[in-house]
Design a protein around this motif. Structure first.
Motif, PDB file in Angstrom:
ATOM      1  N   ASP A  87       0.791  -1.183  -0.174  1.00 55.18           N
ATOM      2  CA  ASP A  87       0.073  -0.036  -0.054  1.00 55.18           C
ATOM      3  C   ASP A  87       0.761   1.164  -0.120  1.00 55.18           C
ATOM      4  O   ASP A  87       0.416   2.181  -0.718  1.00 55.18           O
ATOM      5  N   LEU A  88       1.919   1.206   0.651  1.00 50.39           N
ATOM      6  CA  LEU A  88       3.031   2.351   1.097  1.00 50.39           C
ATOM      7  C   LEU A  88       3.458   2.540  -0.677  1.00 50.39           C
ATOM      8  O   LEU A  88       3.360   3.702  -1.068  1.00 50.39           O
ATOM      9  N   LEU A  89       3.978   1.655  -1.258  1.00 51.61           N
ATOM     10  CA  LEU A  89       4.396   1.851  -2.729  1.00 51.61           C
ATOM     11  C   LEU A  89       3.392   1.962  -3.478  1.00 51.61           C
ATOM     12  O   LEU A  89       3.755   2.907  -4.535  1.00 51.61           O
ATOM     13  N   ALA A  90       1.994   1.831  -3.490  1.00 49.34           N
ATOM     14  CA  ALA A  90       1.163   2.316  -4.395  1.00 49.34           C
ATOM     15  C   ALA A  90       1.019   3.610  -4.151  1.00 49.34           C
ATOM     16  O   ALA A  90       0.693   4.450  -5.124  1.00 49.34           O
ATOM     17  N   ALA A  91       0.618   4.135  -2.903  1.00 52.77           N
ATOM     18  CA  ALA A  91       0.627   5.437  -2.768  1.00 52.77           C
ATOM     19  C   ALA A  91       1.858   6.229  -2.905  1.00 52.77           C
ATOM     20  O   ALA A  91       1.660   7.494  -3.614  1.00 52.77           O
ATOM     21  N   ARG A  92       3.033   5.891  -2.944  1.00 51.58           N
ATOM     22  CA  ARG A  92       4.051   6.552  -3.359  1.00 51.58           C
ATOM     23  C   ARG A  92       4.147   6.808  -5.012  1.00 51.58           C
ATOM     24  O   ARG A  92       4.375   7.856  -5.524  1.00 51.58           O
ATOM     25  N   ASP A  93       3.609   5.850  -5.773  1.00 48.45           N
ATOM     26  CA  ASP A  93       3.692   6.061  -7.233  1.00 48.45           C
ATOM     27  C   ASP A  93       2.436   6.865  -7.328  1.00 48.45           C
ATOM     28  O   ASP A  93       2.722   7.707  -8.313  1.00 48.45           O
ATOM     29  N   ALA A  94       1.503   7.104  -6.658  1.00 43.08           N
ATOM     30  CA  ALA A  94       0.503   8.122  -7.017  1.00 43.08           C
ATOM     31  C   ALA A  94       0.612   9.492  -6.549  1.00 43.08           C
ATOM     32  O   ALA A  94       0.367  10.278  -7.452  1.00 43.08           O
ATOM     33  N   ILE A  95       1.453   9.532  -5.602  1.00 45.29           N
ATOM     34  CA  ILE A  95       2.113  10.980  -5.287  1.00 45.29           C
ATOM     35  C   ILE A  95       3.032  11.394  -6.345  1.00 45.29           C
ATOM     36  O   ILE A  95       3.084  12.743  -6.767  1.00 45.29           O
ATOM     37  N   LYS A  96       3.978  10.501  -6.705  1.00 46.92           N
ATOM     38  CA  LYS A  96       4.883  10.996  -7.747  1.00 46.92           C
ATOM     39  C   LYS A  96       4.327  11.352  -9.100  1.00 46.92           C
ATOM     40  O   LYS A  96       5.019  12.145  -9.752  1.00 46.92           O
ATOM     41  N   THR A  97       3.232  10.590  -9.524  1.00 50.56           N
ATOM     42  CA  THR A  97       2.270  11.099 -10.800  1.00 50.56           C
ATOM     43  C   THR A  97       1.870  12.413 -10.511  1.00 50.56           C
ATOM     44  O   THR A  97       1.921  13.275 -11.499  1.00 50.56           O
ATOM     45  N   ALA A  98       1.315  12.829  -9.311  1.00 50.04           N
ATOM     46  CA  ALA A  98       0.521  13.959  -9.225  1.00 50.04           C
ATOM     47  C   ALA A  98       1.623  15.083  -8.954  1.00 50.04           C
ATOM     48  O   ALA A  98       1.391  16.324  -9.083  1.00 50.04           O
ATOM     49  N   VAL A  99       2.492  14.740  -8.250  1.00 47.32           N
ATOM     50  CA  VAL A  99       3.632  15.779  -7.617  1.00 47.32           C
ATOM     51  C   VAL A  99       5.039  15.189  -8.026  1.00 47.32           C
ATOM     52  O   VAL A  99       5.682  14.553  -7.263  1.00 47.32           O
ATOM     53  N   PRO A 100       5.577  15.426  -9.372  1.00 57.92           N
ATOM     54  CA  PRO A 100       6.779  14.671  -9.639  1.00 57.92           C
ATOM     55  C   PRO A 100       7.835  15.033  -8.661  1.00 57.92           C
ATOM     56  O   PRO A 100       9.054  14.066  -8.910  1.00 57.92           O
ATOM     57  N   SER A 101       7.957  16.367  -8.323  1.00 55.74           N
ATOM     58  CA  SER A 101       9.168  16.531  -7.507  1.00 55.74           C
ATOM     59  C   SER A 101       9.203  16.052  -5.953  1.00 55.74           C
ATOM     60  O   SER A 101      10.060  15.993  -5.160  1.00 55.74           O
ATOM     61  N   ALA A 102       8.118  15.000  -5.607  1.00 58.12           N
ATOM     62  CA  ALA A 102       8.169  14.621  -4.114  1.00 58.12           C
ATOM     63  C   ALA A 102       9.312  13.542  -4.051  1.00 58.12           C
ATOM     64  O   ALA A 102       9.822  12.950  -4.833  1.00 58.12           O
ATOM     65  N   THR A 103       9.596  13.514  -2.937  1.00 56.51           N
ATOM     66  CA  THR A 103      10.549  12.654  -2.206  1.00 56.51           C
ATOM     67  C   THR A 103      10.116  11.694  -0.891  1.00 56.51           C
ATOM     68  O   THR A 103       9.228  12.426  -0.628  1.00 56.51           O
ATOM     69  N   ASP A 154       9.536  23.303  -3.455  1.00 61.01           N
ATOM     70  CA  ASP A 154       8.566  24.683  -3.942  1.00 61.01           C
ATOM     71  C   ASP A 154       7.173  24.468  -3.909  1.00 61.01           C
ATOM     72  O   ASP A 154       6.352  24.582  -4.859  1.00 61.01           O
ATOM     73  N   SER A 155       6.678  24.191  -2.710  1.00 56.67           N
ATOM     74  CA  SER A 155       5.114  24.334  -2.167  1.00 56.67           C
ATOM     75  C   SER A 155       5.206  24.391  -0.908  1.00 56.67           C
ATOM     76  O   SER A 155       6.047  24.405  -0.083  1.00 56.67           O
ATOM     77  N   THR A 156       4.064  24.687  -0.343  1.00 60.86           N
ATOM     78  CA  THR A 156       3.872  24.821   1.099  1.00 60.86           C
ATOM     79  C   THR A 156       3.115  23.498   1.491  1.00 60.86           C
ATOM     80  O   THR A 156       2.663  22.728   0.554  1.00 60.86           O
ATOM     81  N   THR A 175      -1.592  13.677   6.259  1.00 63.89           N
ATOM     82  CA  THR A 175      -2.174  14.870   7.232  1.00 63.89           C
ATOM     83  C   THR A 175      -0.637  15.736   7.018  1.00 63.89           C
ATOM     84  O   THR A 175       0.328  15.397   6.336  1.00 63.89           O
ATOM     85  N   HIS A 176      -0.475  16.682   7.834  1.00 65.53           N
ATOM     86  CA  HIS A 176       0.667  17.481   8.236  1.00 65.53           C
ATOM     87  C   HIS A 176       1.000  18.271   9.392  1.00 65.53           C
ATOM     88  O   HIS A 176      -0.188  18.237  10.071  1.00 65.53           O
ATOM     89  N   SER A 177       1.976  18.331   9.917  1.00 59.54           N
ATOM     90  CA  SER A 177       2.251  18.840  11.063  1.00 59.54           C
ATOM     91  C   SER A 177       3.499  20.115  11.141  1.00 59.54           C
ATOM     92  O   SER A 177       3.902  20.349  12.186  1.00 59.54           O
ATOM     93  N   ALA A 178       3.974  19.994   9.968  1.00 61.33           N
ATOM     94  CA  ALA A 178       5.325  20.847   9.880  1.00 61.33           C
ATOM     95  C   ALA A 178       4.727  22.271   9.360  1.00 61.33           C
ATOM     96  O   ALA A 178       4.276  22.484   8.362  1.00 61.33           O
ATOM     97  N   PRO A 179       5.111  23.215  10.189  1.00 58.39           N
ATOM     98  CA  PRO A 179       4.638  24.645   9.824  1.00 58.39           C
ATOM     99  C   PRO A 179       5.230  25.483   8.693  1.00 58.39           C
ATOM    100  O   PRO A 179       4.861  25.980   7.842  1.00 58.39           O
ATOM    101  N   ASP A 180       6.861  24.853   8.552  1.00 56.18           N
ATOM    102  CA  ASP A 180       7.675  25.583   7.427  1.00 56.18           C
ATOM    103  C   ASP A 180       8.120  24.780   6.419  1.00 56.18           C
ATOM    104  O   ASP A 180       9.186  25.322   5.628  1.00 56.18           O
ATOM    105  N   ILE A 181       7.540  23.486   6.213  1.00 52.75           N
ATOM    106  CA  ILE A 181       7.996  22.766   5.240  1.00 52.75           C
ATOM    107  C   ILE A 181       7.098  21.839   4.525  1.00 52.75           C
ATOM    108  O   ILE A 181       5.909  21.478   5.308  1.00 52.75           O
ATOM    109  N   ALA A 182       6.884  21.655   3.356  1.00 51.98           N
ATOM    110  CA  ALA A 182       5.845  20.753   2.767  1.00 51.98           C
ATOM    111  C   ALA A 182       6.218  19.095   2.968  1.00 51.98           C
ATOM    112  O   ALA A 182       6.845  18.500   2.254  1.00 51.98           O
TER     113      ALA A 182
END
Length: 269
Positions: A87-103, A154-156, A175-182
Motif C-alpha cells: 500500500d505504501l508503494l502504491a501511494a508513493r507511485d500515485a503521489i509521484k504522478t501528481a507531484v513529480p518533485s516529491a521525495t 517549491d510548495s507549502t 496529514t501534516h504537522s510541519a509549519p515551515d516545510i511541505a
C-alpha cells in the motif's frame, strides 16, 4: 474532566525545545488531582525525551499520529497499526504522478528509511548520514510501516496536502504537522490521533465528553473534534482552529497551562 490529551510540538513544546515551568506544573497538578494525562504526537518513540526529561512523564504516549502506543516507563511498544509495504508503494507511485518533485521516507519499528533526495542540504546531519536507497530495497523484510513521509520542493504543506489527499485516500490517511516545510505524514487508512485516543479512553472507561484535548496543527483536527473539550491553540494552524469552538491562548502565553489551571479550579469548586 478525567483525561487530558495533549499534542507536543507547537502546543506545549516551543521551537527552542523547551516546555515552560508553568505548563509542567499544570500537568503535574492534573495527575495529583487524579486526572490521567496522555500525550498524543506525530513523533516516534525515540523522540520523546522532552516528556521524560522536562515533565517527568512516564505514562502512555500515543505516537506517530496514532499508529503506535508506547509505555514510556517500560520503554515498550503496547500496540501498532502498520501500513503495509504494498500500500505504501502504491501511494508513493500515485503521489509521484501528481507531484513529480516529491521525495519519500518511511518510519518503521526499527528506524527511518530514506529514498534518494529526501535529505536535502538543510536537513539535520543525522538525517544525511542515513543511507538513501529505494524503499522497495530498504523495506524488504520489514513487518510494516508506522509512518510514510513525503516531501515536496517549491510548495507549502497545505498545497502539497491538497494535491495528494485525493489520490492516496484508498491506501493511507494523509496529514501534516510541519509549519515551515511541505512534509506530509501518512498512516494506515483510518488511523489518526482521535481513533487511537478513543480506544485508549474506552479502555479506561472514559467517555469523549470527559476528555480535554489540545492541539495546533492539521494532524490534531480529528482529536480536537472528538474530545468533549477540544482546544486549538491560538498560535496554531487555521484548520485546527476551524475544528473546534474552543481556543486556548498561544504557546508563548502558556495556553495549555492557562486552560488546565482554570479547569482544575472549577473542578475543585
Amino acid at each position: 474532566m478525567k483525561l487530558v490529551a495533549s499534542d507536543i510540538d507547537g502546543t506545549i513544546l516551543a521551537h527552542n525545545g523547551s516546555i515552560s515551568g508553568r505548563t509542567v506544573e499544570a500537568f503535574r497538578a492534573c495527575t495529583a488531582a487524579g486526572v490521567e494525562v496522555v500525550f498524543v504526537t506525530g513523533r516516534p518513540p525515540r523522540w520523546l525525551a522532552p516528556l521524560r526529561e522536562q515533565i517527568g512523564h512516564l505514562g502512555t504516549v500515543i505516537c506517530s499520529n496514532g499508529a503506535l502506543v508506547y509505555d514510556l516507563a517500560e520503554e515498550k511498544i503496547l500496540s501498532t497499526k502498520c501500513l503495509s509495504i504494498p500500500d505504501l508503494l502504491a501511494a508513493r507511485d500515485a503521489i509521484k504522478t501528481a507531484v513529480p518533485s516529491a521525495t519519500f521516507a518511511a518510519e518503521t519499528l526499527d528506524g527511518l528509511h530514506l529514498e534518494p533526495g529526501f535529505a536535502g542540504e538543510q536537513s539535520p546531519e543525522a538525517l544525511k548520514r542515513i543511507p538513501a536507497r529505494p524503499l522497495e530495497e530498504s523495506l524488504r523484510g520489514e513487518r510494516g510501516v508506522i509512518k510514510f513521509l513525503a516531501k515536496a520542493a517549491d510548495s507549502t504543506a497545505d498545497e502539497f496536502l491538497t494535491a495528494v489527499r485525493p489520490v492516496v485516500g484508498r491506501w493511507v490517511e494523509a496529514t501534516h504537522s510541519a509549519p515551515d516545510i511541505a512534509l506530509l505524514e501518512m498512516s494506515l487508512r483510518g488511523v489518526n490521533k482521535a481513533a487511537t485516543l478513543s480506544e485508549f479512553a474506552a479502555s479506561r472507561g472514559i467517555e469523549a465528553s470527559q476528555v480535554v484535548a489540545f492541539g495546533d496543527m492539521p494532524n490534531d483536527v480529528q482529536m480536537l473534534s472528538w474530545a468533549g473539550q477540544g482546544y486549538a491553540m491560538a498560535s496554531g494552524h487555521p484548520e485546527a482552529k476551524r475544528a473546534t469552538d474552543l481556543l486556548a491562548p498561544g504557546i508563548d502565553d502558556d495556553g495549555v497551562a492557562q486552560v488546565l489551571e482554570r479547569l482544575l479550579a472549577s473542578r475543585v469548586a
